[in-house]
Design a protein around this motif. Structure first.
Motif, short mmCIF file in Angstrom:
data_model
loop_
_atom_site.label_atom_id
_atom_site.label_comp_id
_atom_site.label_asym_id
_atom_site.label_seq_id
_atom_site.Cartn_x
_atom_site.Cartn_y
_atom_site.Cartn_z
N ILE A 190 -2.77 -0.93 -5.01
CA ILE A 190 -3.88 -1.30 -5.90
C ILE A 190 -4.07 -0.27 -7.01
N SER A 191 -3.61 0.96 -6.78
CA SER A 191 -3.88 2.04 -7.74
C SER A 191 -2.77 2.14 -8.79
N GLN A 192 -3.16 1.94 -10.05
CA GLN A 192 -2.18 2.03 -11.14
C GLN A 192 -1.62 3.45 -11.28
N GLY A 213 0.87 -1.19 0.00
CA GLY A 213 0.00 0.00 0.00
C GLY A 213 0.89 1.23 0.00
N CYS A 214 1.76 1.28 -1.02
CA CYS A 214 2.86 2.27 -1.01
C CYS A 214 2.44 3.62 -1.58
N SER A 215 1.21 3.71 -2.08
CA SER A 215 0.72 4.96 -2.67
C SER A 215 1.71 5.47 -3.73
N THR A 216 2.08 6.75 -3.67
CA THR A 216 2.89 7.34 -4.74
C THR A 216 4.41 7.18 -4.52
N VAL A 226 -4.10 -6.17 -2.05
CA VAL A 226 -3.79 -7.03 -0.90
C VAL A 226 -4.81 -8.16 -0.73
N MET A 227 -5.93 -8.06 -1.42
CA MET A 227 -6.91 -9.17 -1.38
C MET A 227 -6.39 -10.35 -2.19
N ASP A 228 -5.35 -10.11 -3.02
CA ASP A 228 -4.80 -11.18 -3.86
C ASP A 228 -3.39 -11.55 -3.41
#
Ligand SMILES: C[S@@+](CC[C@H](N)C(=O)[O-])C[C@H]1O[C@@H](n2cnc3c(N)ncnc32)[C@H](O)[C@@H]1O
Length: 299
Positions: free
Chosen positions: A165-167, A131-134, A220-222
């Motif tokens: 999760i965010s491309q 969940g590293c964001s930018t 993280v669900m995967d």
């Protein structure tokens, strides 16, 4: 033809200004369920206006006039996968900064500095920011690891992976370019060592750090599909707060499986309460939520 075009533009203009109807209970539940099922994030009732606003903005952009029509587009439309990726980016909170949790990073530094020197010399240290964001968090980890290696007079034998999760967030992270404002308050020596001025009041991460950090899109669900194994450090902060308690536990168990024996897992303060993850040993200080994975003979 020109007249028809003008009429259409006027209609679009009216639509763009029109307010979407309020979301009713059933619609909120439908979106909430979809979001939680696919991302793990729960939207509490007090975040309904956040959902309405962000759905509304996106629906206006693509000219979709009802929540139901947009829902169908997301679950079964021809462009459903791409549209979902766009929406997820809008609905996730991506706030982050360099050296955000100073005490947690200090713990990481102490952990590295007290490891057997021979091990650090022979085997690359692997860290993972979940969940590293930018990218600010994985780059901070890389800077800390580099500082430790310098202090120990060792070659910088380490790698950091950032996943989110965010491309769009991952793309920004890969770019490694930030507004100069993001460095306000940071230690001057660190700034000078790890950033260089770039175009239009931005700074970029120096190559020696960038080449040690890689990024991947990962939900993280995967986690079961994640290729990461034998990690020495897993850092997962300000992600699980959006998840239900049972799901947090599930994810922590899965992250623990990805740690090497003796590896360190760090969460955000208060993100996991009243539960001791099996196979992990809580480590001080009390105000940093962290565990070490027990060696097999300590089980
Ligand atoms: C508030 S940011 C935290 C960034 C950084 N870890 C920190 O503490 O500064 C939360 C991040 O988690 C990501 N996220 C949310 N749900 C996720 C999921 N199911 N899988 C992976 N990342 C997710 C969001 O896209 C966002 O970038």
């Amino acid at each position: 033809m020109a007249q028809m075009h003008n009429q259409l533009s006027a209609a679009e203009g009216t639509w763009a200004l029109r307010r979407l109807p309020d979301m009713d209970e059933a619609q909120f539940n439908q979106w909430q369920t979809l979001l939680e099922h696919r991302t793990g994030m729960t939207l509490t009732a007090d975040r309904r206006s956040f959902l309405e606003t962000n759905l509304g903005i996106r629906m206006r952009e693509i000219g979709c006039s009802s929540y139901q029509a947009y829902y169908e587009k997301i679950v079964s439309g021809p462009d459903a996968i791409r549209e979902w990726a766009t929406l997820v980016d809008r609905l996730t909170v991506q706030e982050t900064r360099f050296f955000r949790d100073a005490d947690a990073f200090r713990l990481v530094a102490d952990y590295v500095l007290t490891r057997p020197r021979e091990q650090l010399r022979k085997r690359a240290l692997e860290a993972w920011s979940v969940g590293c964001s930018t990218g600010e968090e994985p780059y901070t980890l890389a800077m800390i690891l580099n500082e430790c290696m310098n202090q120990l007079a060792l070659q910088p034998l380490f790698g950091v992976t950032g996943s989110d999760i965010s491309q769009p967030a991952i793309e920004k992270a890969r770019l490694g370019q930030y507004s100069a404002r993001k460095l306000l308050g940071m230690d001057e020596d660190l700034k000078a060592r790890y950033f260089r001025p770039a175009e239009r009041n931005t700074v970029e991460i120096v190559n020696s750090i960038r080449e040690r950090v890689c990024f991947a899109r990962l939900n993280v669900m995967d986690l079961g599909k994640a290729p990461m194994h034998g990690m020495n450090i897993i850092f997962c902060q300000n992600l699980l707060i959006y998840f239900r308690r049972w799901r947090r536990r599930d994810i922590v168990k899965r992250l623990a499986e990805r740690l090497a024996p003796g590896g360190l897992l760090v969460l955000g303060q208060g993100e996991l309460t009243d539960w001791q993850p099996p196979g992990l040993q809580r480590v001080p200080p009390e105000h940093v939520l962290a565990w070490i994975k027990r060696q097999p003979d300590e089980e």
